[in-house]
Design a protein around this motif. Structure first.
Motif, PDB file in Angstrom:
ATOM      1  N   LEU A 193      36.009 -45.378 -19.522  1.00 20.64           N
ATOM      2  CA  LEU A 193      37.390 -45.568 -19.093  1.00 20.64           C
ATOM      3  C   LEU A 193      38.119 -46.555 -20.002  1.00 20.64           C
ATOM      4  O   LEU A 193      39.328 -46.432 -20.221  1.00 20.64           O
ATOM      5  N   ARG A 194      37.395 -47.525 -20.536  1.00 19.02           N
ATOM      6  CA  ARG A 194      38.028 -48.527 -21.423  1.00 19.02           C
ATOM      7  C   ARG A 194      38.253 -47.977 -22.832  1.00 19.02           C
ATOM      8  O   ARG A 194      39.297 -48.221 -23.448  1.00 19.02           O
ATOM      9  N   THR A 195      37.263 -47.272 -23.358  1.00 19.85           N
ATOM     10  CA  THR A 195      37.299 -46.916 -24.783  1.00 19.85           C
ATOM     11  C   THR A 195      37.151 -45.423 -25.061  1.00 19.85           C
ATOM     12  O   THR A 195      37.294 -44.996 -26.213  1.00 19.85           O
ATOM     13  N   GLY A 196      36.856 -44.618 -24.039  1.00 18.24           N
ATOM     14  CA  GLY A 196      36.620 -43.195 -24.265  1.00 18.24           C
ATOM     15  C   GLY A 196      35.269 -42.906 -24.880  1.00 18.24           C
ATOM     16  O   GLY A 196      35.045 -41.820 -25.426  1.00 18.24           O
ATOM     17  N   THR A 197      34.341 -43.859 -24.781  1.00 23.28           N
ATOM     18  CA  THR A 197      33.035 -43.722 -25.414  1.00 23.28           C
ATOM     19  C   THR A 197      32.079 -42.917 -24.540  1.00 23.28           C
ATOM     20  O   THR A 197      31.919 -43.193 -23.348  1.00 23.28           O
ATOM     21  N   LEU A 198      31.432 -41.939 -25.142  1.00 19.44           N
ATOM     22  CA  LEU A 198      30.369 -41.175 -24.498  1.00 19.44           C
ATOM     23  C   LEU A 198      29.061 -41.457 -25.232  1.00 19.44           C
ATOM     24  O   LEU A 198      29.038 -41.539 -26.460  1.00 19.44           O
ATOM     25  N   GLU A 199      27.984 -41.583 -24.473  1.00 16.72           N
ATOM     26  CA  GLU A 199      26.690 -41.896 -25.079  1.00 16.72           C
ATOM     27  C   GLU A 199      26.151 -40.701 -25.860  1.00 16.72           C
ATOM     28  O   GLU A 199      26.080 -39.582 -25.323  1.00 16.72           O
ATOM     29  N   PRO A 200      25.752 -40.897 -27.126  1.00 15.34           N
ATOM     30  CA  PRO A 200      25.159 -39.792 -27.885  1.00 15.34           C
ATOM     31  C   PRO A 200      23.743 -39.485 -27.401  1.00 15.34           C
ATOM     32  O   PRO A 200      22.983 -40.394 -27.044  1.00 15.34           O
ATOM     33  N   VAL A 201      23.394 -38.216 -27.388  1.00 11.70           N
ATOM     34  CA  VAL A 201      22.032 -37.798 -27.055  1.00 11.70           C
ATOM     35  C   VAL A 201      21.214 -37.802 -28.337  1.00 11.70           C
ATOM     36  O   VAL A 201      21.594 -37.146 -29.316  1.00 11.70           O
ATOM     37  N   PRO A 202      20.095 -38.543 -28.383  1.00 11.63           N
ATOM     38  CA  PRO A 202      19.374 -38.715 -29.650  1.00 11.63           C
ATOM     39  C   PRO A 202      18.747 -37.436 -30.206  1.00 11.63           C
ATOM     40  O   PRO A 202      18.738 -37.227 -31.406  1.00 11.63           O
ATOM     41  N   ASP A 203      18.183 -36.586 -29.366  1.00 17.51           N
ATOM     42  CA  ASP A 203      17.504 -35.367 -29.827  1.00 17.51           C
ATOM     43  C   ASP A 203      18.221 -34.168 -29.225  1.00 17.51           C
ATOM     44  O   ASP A 203      17.959 -33.765 -28.088  1.00 17.51           O
ATOM     45  N   VAL A 204      19.132 -33.577 -30.002  1.00 14.53           N
ATOM     46  CA  VAL A 204      19.987 -32.504 -29.489  1.00 14.53           C
ATOM     47  C   VAL A 204      19.163 -31.278 -29.115  1.00 14.53           C
ATOM     48  O   VAL A 204      19.338 -30.697 -28.031  1.00 14.53           O
ATOM     49  N   GLU A 205      18.265 -30.853 -30.005  1.00 15.51           N
ATOM     50  CA  GLU A 205      17.484 -29.644 -29.725  1.00 15.51           C
ATOM     51  C   GLU A 205      16.627 -29.822 -28.474  1.00 15.51           C
ATOM     52  O   GLU A 205      16.507 -28.896 -27.656  1.00 15.51           O
ATOM     53  N   LYS A 206      16.039 -30.984 -28.304  1.00 15.66           N
ATOM     54  CA  LYS A 206      15.215 -31.245 -27.126  1.00 15.66           C
ATOM     55  C   LYS A 206      16.057 -31.205 -25.860  1.00 15.66           C
ATOM     56  O   LYS A 206      15.635 -30.664 -24.834  1.00 15.66           O
ATOM     57  N   GLN A 207      17.268 -31.765 -25.917  1.00 14.35           N
ATOM     58  CA  GLN A 207      18.132 -31.774 -24.744  1.00 14.35           C
ATOM     59  C   GLN A 207      18.605 -30.378 -24.387  1.00 14.35           C
ATOM     60  O   GLN A 207      18.616 -29.988 -23.203  1.00 14.35           O
ATOM     61  N   LEU A 208      18.994 -29.588 -25.380  1.00 16.78           N
ATOM     62  CA  LEU A 208      19.411 -28.210 -25.109  1.00 16.78           C
ATOM     63  C   LEU A 208      18.270 -27.415 -24.488  1.00 16.78           C
ATOM     64  O   LEU A 208      18.475 -26.645 -23.537  1.00 16.78           O
ATOM     65  N   SER A 209      17.066 -27.600 -25.007  1.00 11.07           N
ATOM     66  CA  SER A 209      15.907 -26.896 -24.457  1.00 11.07           C
ATOM     67  C   SER A 209      15.627 -27.330 -23.024  1.00 11.07           C
ATOM     68  O   SER A 209      15.248 -26.504 -22.183  1.00 11.07           O
ATOM     69  N   ALA A 210      15.819 -28.617 -22.728  1.00  9.21           N
ATOM     70  CA  ALA A 210      15.602 -29.111 -21.366  1.00  9.21           C
ATOM     71  C   ALA A 210      16.601 -28.472 -20.404  1.00  9.21           C
ATOM     72  O   ALA A 210      16.250 -28.121 -19.264  1.00  9.21           O
ATOM     73  N   TRP A 211      17.847 -28.328 -20.840  1.00 11.87           N
ATOM     74  CA  TRP A 211      18.840 -27.677 -19.992  1.00 11.87           C
ATOM     75  C   TRP A 211      18.515 -26.204 -19.792  1.00 11.87           C
ATOM     76  O   TRP A 211      18.697 -25.669 -18.691  1.00 11.87           O
ATOM     77  N   VAL A 212      18.040 -25.536 -20.833  1.00 15.77           N
ATOM     78  CA  VAL A 212      17.634 -24.132 -20.689  1.00 15.77           C
ATOM     79  C   VAL A 212      16.459 -24.018 -19.719  1.00 15.77           C
ATOM     80  O   VAL A 212      16.403 -23.093 -18.898  1.00 15.77           O
ATOM     81  N   ASP A 213      15.516 -24.957 -19.787  1.00 15.85           N
ATOM     82  CA  ASP A 213      14.391 -24.960 -18.841  1.00 15.85           C
ATOM     83  C   ASP A 213      14.895 -25.092 -17.409  1.00 15.85           C
ATOM     84  O   ASP A 213      14.365 -24.448 -16.494  1.00 15.85           O
ATOM     85  N   ALA A 214      15.917 -25.932 -17.194  1.00 10.01           N
ATOM     86  CA  ALA A 214      16.491 -26.083 -15.852  1.00 10.01           C
ATOM     87  C   ALA A 214      17.124 -24.780 -15.385  1.00 10.01           C
ATOM     88  O   ALA A 214      17.017 -24.412 -14.208  1.00 10.01           O
TER      89      ALA A 214
END
Length: 281
Positions: A250-271
């Motif tokens: 809300l202060r800066t518009g900052t979103l946390e980066p996900v360190p391992d993109v491929e791993k995160q996408l695969s985790a969402w596909v698993d869900a």
């Protein structure tokens, strides 16, 4: 009736960005012939700066079509007259196979007052894909920005084409068309809000297929045009139950980066797969 993940609260946000690179020539037409007597018959779509670009709606459409086919291999439509309840993939262009038929929506709008808002009724009746990508009643919770060129202006070329008479097997008509040459790079940005992990898996499924070169973009795909690949993908994420992260956003518009993109996408596909299997059990 399941609890809708609609727009009454801000619950989470995911931003996916990447470079979309043309492996083959791209044909993103503007939907009409050129009125310039000295120009090509079929020009590419250009923005106000006269640079070719890819409409976000074009990419969104091919990704939606891809995930619809995948979902249908897991989940069948409900019996006629029953709500979809977040399962399966309807045909939004059909009057009979649409999860939100126009006549039913009209009845809901005419008979209010029983404590159920139209949005809640539509949510319960909607299929898995319409809940995420939207319909004529539900707003989409995923947005595709127009893909603008990165750095240099894309190089275009004119190619020749012919129409064949299928009976005589002779040339019926000659024309030319414009394409964006291979190597052009466009900026891809996808934003999803108020989504579950399974719904992010639905989106990740399409993005992974795009990265593998399984989804072509634009027209004349049967001629080998439209092949693309993704480079340098990034994912940024915010869940509003993390109060410190929410205040920083809300202060800066900052979103946390996900360190391992491929791993995160695969985790969402698993869900997503787990949800599909649970629903079909």
């Amino acid at each position: 009736m399941s609890t809708p993940l609609l727009w009454d609260q801000f619950r989470n946000r995911m931003v996916f960005e990447a470079r979309l690179v043309a492996v083959s020539a791209l044909r993103i037409g503007r939907g009409q012939e050129s009125f310039d007597p000295t120009g090509t018959d079929l020009p590419v779509l250009r923005g106000v700066d006269e640079r070719p670009f890819i409409p976000g709606s074009s990419l969104r459409g091919v990704l939606r079509s891809y995930v619809e086919r995948v979902v249908r291999s897991f989940e069948s439509p409900p019996p006629p007259g029953e709500p979809w309840r977040g399962r399966g993939a309807c045909n939004p262009l059909s009057f009979t196979d649409n999860c939100l038929p126009a006549d039913q929506v009209k009845k809901w709008r005419q008979h209010r007052g029983d404590g159920l808002e139209l949005a809640h009724r539509a949510w319960d009746a909607s299929c898995r894909v319409c809940r995420l990508f939207g319909s004529t009643v539900l707003a989409s919770r995923v947005r595709f920005a127009d893909l603008l060129p990165v750095d240099a202006e894309p190089v275009t070329a004119i190619r020749d084409g012919v129409s064949i008479n299928r009976e005589k097997e002779t040339v019926e008509n000659k024309y030319d068309f414009e394409v964006v040459q291979p190597g052009a790079v466009f900026a891809l940005k996808v934003v999803a809000e108020n989504v579950t992990n399974a719904e992010l898996g639905l989106l990740a499924l399409g993005l992974q297929a795009l990265a593998r070169g399984e989804i072509d973009v634009g027209g004349f795909k049967g001629r080998g045009l439209g092949r693309v690949r993704l480079e340098s993908p990034t994912v940024r994420w915010l869940a509003t139950d993390d109060r410190e992260a929410l205040k920083a956003y809300l202060r800066t518009g900052t979103l946390e980066p996900v360190p391992d993109v491929e791993k995160q996408l695969s985790a969402w596909v698993d869900a997503l797969i787990a949800d599909l299997e649970e629903a079909s059990a």
